[in-house]
Design a protein around this motif. Structure first.
Motif, PDB file in Angstrom:
ATOM      1  N   ASP A 119       0.682  -1.018   0.160  1.00 19.53           N
ATOM      2  CA  ASP A 119      -0.138  -0.059   0.108  1.00 19.53           C
ATOM      3  C   ASP A 119       0.710   1.276   0.159  1.00 19.53           C
ATOM      4  O   ASP A 119       0.379   2.166  -0.547  1.00 19.53           O
ATOM      5  N   SER A 120       2.069   1.045   0.455  1.00 13.38           N
ATOM      6  CA  SER A 120       3.239   2.176   0.702  1.00 13.38           C
ATOM      7  C   SER A 120       4.448   1.659   0.217  1.00 13.38           C
ATOM      8  O   SER A 120       5.210   1.348   1.172  1.00 13.38           O
ATOM      9  N   PRO A 121       4.775   1.490  -0.957  1.00 16.23           N
ATOM     10  CA  PRO A 121       6.079   0.402  -1.321  1.00 16.23           C
ATOM     11  C   PRO A 121       7.382   1.132  -0.954  1.00 16.23           C
ATOM     12  O   PRO A 121       7.384   2.334  -0.641  1.00 16.23           O
ATOM     13  N   SER A 122       8.013   0.372  -0.502  1.00 16.22           N
ATOM     14  CA  SER A 122       9.435   0.740  -0.070  1.00 16.22           C
ATOM     15  C   SER A 122      10.477   1.243  -1.382  1.00 16.22           C
ATOM     16  O   SER A 122      11.295   2.030  -0.938  1.00 16.22           O
ATOM     17  N   ASN A 123      10.131   0.729  -2.311  1.00 17.80           N
ATOM     18  CA  ASN A 123      10.684   1.216  -3.860  1.00 17.80           C
ATOM     19  C   ASN A 123       9.850   1.033  -4.848  1.00 17.80           C
ATOM     20  O   ASN A 123       9.040   0.253  -4.884  1.00 17.80           O
ATOM     21  N   THR A 124      10.147   1.658  -5.636  1.00 15.94           N
ATOM     22  CA  THR A 124       9.718   1.684  -7.091  1.00 15.94           C
ATOM     23  C   THR A 124      10.488   1.534  -8.183  1.00 15.94           C
ATOM     24  O   THR A 124      11.109   2.557  -8.362  1.00 15.94           O
ATOM     25  N   ILE A 125      10.428   0.644  -9.040  1.00 13.77           N
ATOM     26  CA  ILE A 125      11.594   0.348  -9.914  1.00 13.77           C
ATOM     27  C   ILE A 125      10.860   0.489 -11.285  1.00 13.77           C
ATOM     28  O   ILE A 125      10.041  -0.514 -11.729  1.00 13.77           O
ATOM     29  N   LYS A 126      11.379   1.589 -12.122  1.00 11.57           N
ATOM     30  CA  LYS A 126      10.912   1.550 -13.213  1.00 11.57           C
ATOM     31  C   LYS A 126      11.897   1.228 -14.388  1.00 11.57           C
ATOM     32  O   LYS A 126      13.073   1.585 -14.204  1.00 11.57           O
ATOM     33  N   ILE A 127      11.606   0.384 -15.216  1.00 11.45           N
ATOM     34  CA  ILE A 127      12.544  -0.258 -16.187  1.00 11.45           C
ATOM     35  C   ILE A 127      12.039   0.096 -17.642  1.00 11.45           C
ATOM     36  O   ILE A 127      10.981  -0.166 -18.134  1.00 11.45           O
ATOM     37  N   VAL A 128      12.990   0.867 -18.429  1.00 12.79           N
ATOM     38  CA  VAL A 128      12.529   1.207 -19.565  1.00 12.79           C
ATOM     39  C   VAL A 128      13.429   0.277 -20.509  1.00 12.79           C
ATOM     40  O   VAL A 128      14.678   0.390 -20.509  1.00 12.79           O
ATOM     41  N   THR A 129      12.849  -0.416 -21.644  1.00  7.39           N
ATOM     42  CA  THR A 129      13.263  -1.046 -22.628  1.00  7.39           C
ATOM     43  C   THR A 129      12.935  -0.632 -24.076  1.00  7.39           C
ATOM     44  O   THR A 129      11.858  -0.224 -24.328  1.00  7.39           O
ATOM     45  N   LYS A 130      13.882  -0.920 -24.764  1.00 10.38           N
ATOM     46  CA  LYS A 130      13.634  -0.796 -26.244  1.00 10.38           C
ATOM     47  C   LYS A 130      12.802  -1.882 -26.765  1.00 10.38           C
ATOM     48  O   LYS A 130      12.763  -3.137 -26.441  1.00 10.38           O
ATOM     49  N   SER A 131      11.647  -1.476 -27.625  1.00 13.14           N
ATOM     50  CA  SER A 131      10.705  -2.278 -28.193  1.00 13.14           C
ATOM     51  C   SER A 131      11.466  -3.419 -29.122  1.00 13.14           C
ATOM     52  O   SER A 131      12.673  -2.904 -29.787  1.00 13.14           O
ATOM     53  N   ASP A 132      11.118  -4.478 -29.405  1.00 18.63           N
ATOM     54  CA  ASP A 132      11.651  -5.536 -30.247  1.00 18.63           C
ATOM     55  C   ASP A 132      11.272  -5.063 -31.755  1.00 18.63           C
ATOM     56  O   ASP A 132      12.037  -5.424 -32.845  1.00 18.63           O
ATOM     57  N   GLU A 133      10.350  -4.188 -32.018  1.00 19.78           N
ATOM     58  CA  GLU A 133       9.992  -3.722 -33.435  1.00 19.78           C
ATOM     59  C   GLU A 133      11.043  -2.523 -33.811  1.00 19.78           C
ATOM     60  O   GLU A 133      11.397  -1.610 -32.859  1.00 19.78           O
ATOM     61  N   GLU A 134      11.211  -2.396 -35.064  1.00 21.96           N
ATOM     62  CA  GLU A 134      12.165  -1.412 -35.331  1.00 21.96           C
ATOM     63  C   GLU A 134      11.928   0.235 -35.010  1.00 21.96           C
ATOM     64  O   GLU A 134      12.557   0.792 -34.528  1.00 21.96           O
ATOM     65  N   ASP A 135      10.615   0.358 -35.208  1.00 21.73           N
ATOM     66  CA  ASP A 135       9.989   1.931 -35.140  1.00 21.73           C
ATOM     67  C   ASP A 135       9.279   1.809 -33.911  1.00 21.73           C
ATOM     68  O   ASP A 135       8.406   2.823 -33.659  1.00 21.73           O
TER      69      ASP A 135
END
Length: 444
Positions: A119-135
């Motif tokens: 309900d009140s997380p100790s951490n929030t991890i956001k992971i940004v990854t490249k798309s498998d599609e070219e565009d």
């Protein structure tokens, strides 16, 4: 009496039946738990997976502040502070830890996230990854970290907007994101002195101030404090001198210090200064070599000009062919000899240049260590030379310098006398003289 005996027997029988039933139930429950555990261990749910090469950025809480590290080509940088010295190995390890997250226990239809600290997380991890599609657009995955299950050393997490499903994941996926900011910074190496034999002076100024200096002719040490200079004990000084070859930082406290007073470095607890020498390239030799190389080039140009003049003279005077030919041949011979001589000079210059690159000289250097306040882990803050980075160093390492006084280095030797050369010993004790004569006899 008979009735009491019957009741006693019945009670014992009932008790035995109850104990047997309890044991059976306990065995059954344990068997079922083991079976469920084995079934759970056989099944694993993938929470998140990606190639580390496709991870573009990691955003998580560091010291209660949202912090983003992103990839710039093949290197990690701190998004809002590009001059932050990111430890590439630490960030690569964090990316590898989060690239494959599995869960061996999934809780579905969860009604109360507070039971798992979500309900009140100790951490929030956001992971940004490249798309498998070219565009294709980048993909953002968010993991919310809750409480740790102390019995299994695992963490409860939920993913993205799904508030009904809770996963139990291994702590190795979360722990790389639980550090302080300085743990993600690249530490510099302490400028240890590789050849401690070149140290000629050690000065310590603080509560206990003293100065050790070395006589380069005799290689003996002397110590000076508030009083006169005294001869120093060579063994004690040698032990201190050798320590400068193995000094090391404990941790990074501040990578860009703008207020020394926070660490007690504006008014240091002690200031340590070490004079020594270091082997460096001899630039003067290289300059001389360059000058000789230019001279060789000028000689070669002069020879070419003489050769061209000889050819022009030969073409212009056709009436005296034989004389011209002889002159031309002589000039050609001189030109070849000059050319060979120039080539030798050029080779010699090249050899001199190669040798000059290998020539070195000893240069005077100085190491200055500012020692500040104590920390909570038996260390002190230190700042070295002109760096604006603050590190911690063990108090045990520093106390060998800062907790000494000039008396600790005094040479306490009165005299060395060989017993074989001792003839007599005279002692004055409480006003009376005592003499000890030495006699020797040789036995076969």
């Amino acid at each position: 009496m008979k009735n009491k005996t019957v009741k006693m027997v019945l009670a014992v029988v009932v008790l035995g039946v109850c104990c047997g039933a309890y044991a059976g139930v306990k065995t059954y429950v344990a068997h079922q738990e083991q079976k469920e555990s084995e079934e759970d261990s056989e099944e694993s749910t993938t929470v998140f997976t990606a190639s580390t090469d496709n991870i573009k950025s990691l955003d998580f809480m560091v010291d209660d502040t949202e912090t983003t590290f992103e990839k710039d080509d093949d290197s990690w940088v701190k998004k809002d502070e590009t001059d932050f010295p990111v430890n590439q190995t630490t960030l690569d390890s964090a990316a590898s830890a989060i690239a494959s997250v599995d869960s061996d226990r999934v809780l579905e239809d969860v009604d109360d996230l507070s039971e798992y600290g979500l309900d009140s997380p100790s951490n929030t991890i956001k992971i940004v990854t490249k798309s498998d599609e070219e565009d294709g657009d980048d993909i953002t995955t968010t993991l919310y970290v809750g409480d740790e299950n102390s019995s299994t050393s695992q963490y409860y997490v939920r993913k993205d907007d799904d508030e009904k499903t809770v996963y139990l994941i291994d702590s190795s996926c979360v722990e790389p994101f639980t550090k302080s900011l300085n743990d993600y910074a690249q530490m510099e190496d302490f400028p240890a002195i590789s050849n401690t034999d070149t140290i000629t002076k050690i000065s310590v100024h603080g509560d206990n101030s003293y100065e050790l200096s070395k006589d380069e002719d005799t290689s003996t040490w002397s110590v000076k404090g508030s009083e006169d200079e005294e001869k120093a004990d060579s063994a004690t000084v040698s032990s201190l001198v050798s320590s400068f070859g193995s000094m090391a930082y404990s941790s990074l406290a501040d990578y860009k210090c703008d207020d020394k007073s926070k660490y007690g470095l504006d008014k240091p607890y002690a200031t340590i200064t070490v004079d020594y020498q270091e082997e460096v390239a001899d630039d003067d030799t290289q300059d001389d070599t360059t000058a000789s190389g230019e001279t060789a080039d000028e000689d070669a140009s002069s020879v070419e000009e003489n050769s061209d003049d000889a050819e022009q003279d030969t073409e212009s005077d056709e009436s005296v062919n034989e004389t011209t030919d002889e002159t031309s041949e002589a000039e050609d011979i001189d030109s070849e000899e000059a050319g060979d001589e120039t080539s030798e000079n050029s080779d010699s210059a090249s050899d001199d240049e190669d040798s000059s690159e290998e020539e070195t000289k000893m240069a005077d250097k100085q190491l200055t260590i500012l020692v500040g306040n104590e920390t909570d882990d038996s260390s002190r803050y230190v700042m070295v030379n002109d760096s604006n980075e603050v590190y911690t160093m063990s108090t045990d390492t520093l106390s060998a310098l800062t907790d000494k006084s000039e008396e600790d280095f005094w040479d306490m030797t009165v005299s060395y006398v060989s017993l074989n050369s001792l003839g007599s010993l005279k002692v004055n004790y409480q006003g009376s003289d005592y003499k000890v004569n030495v006699s020797r006899e040789t036995s076969t």
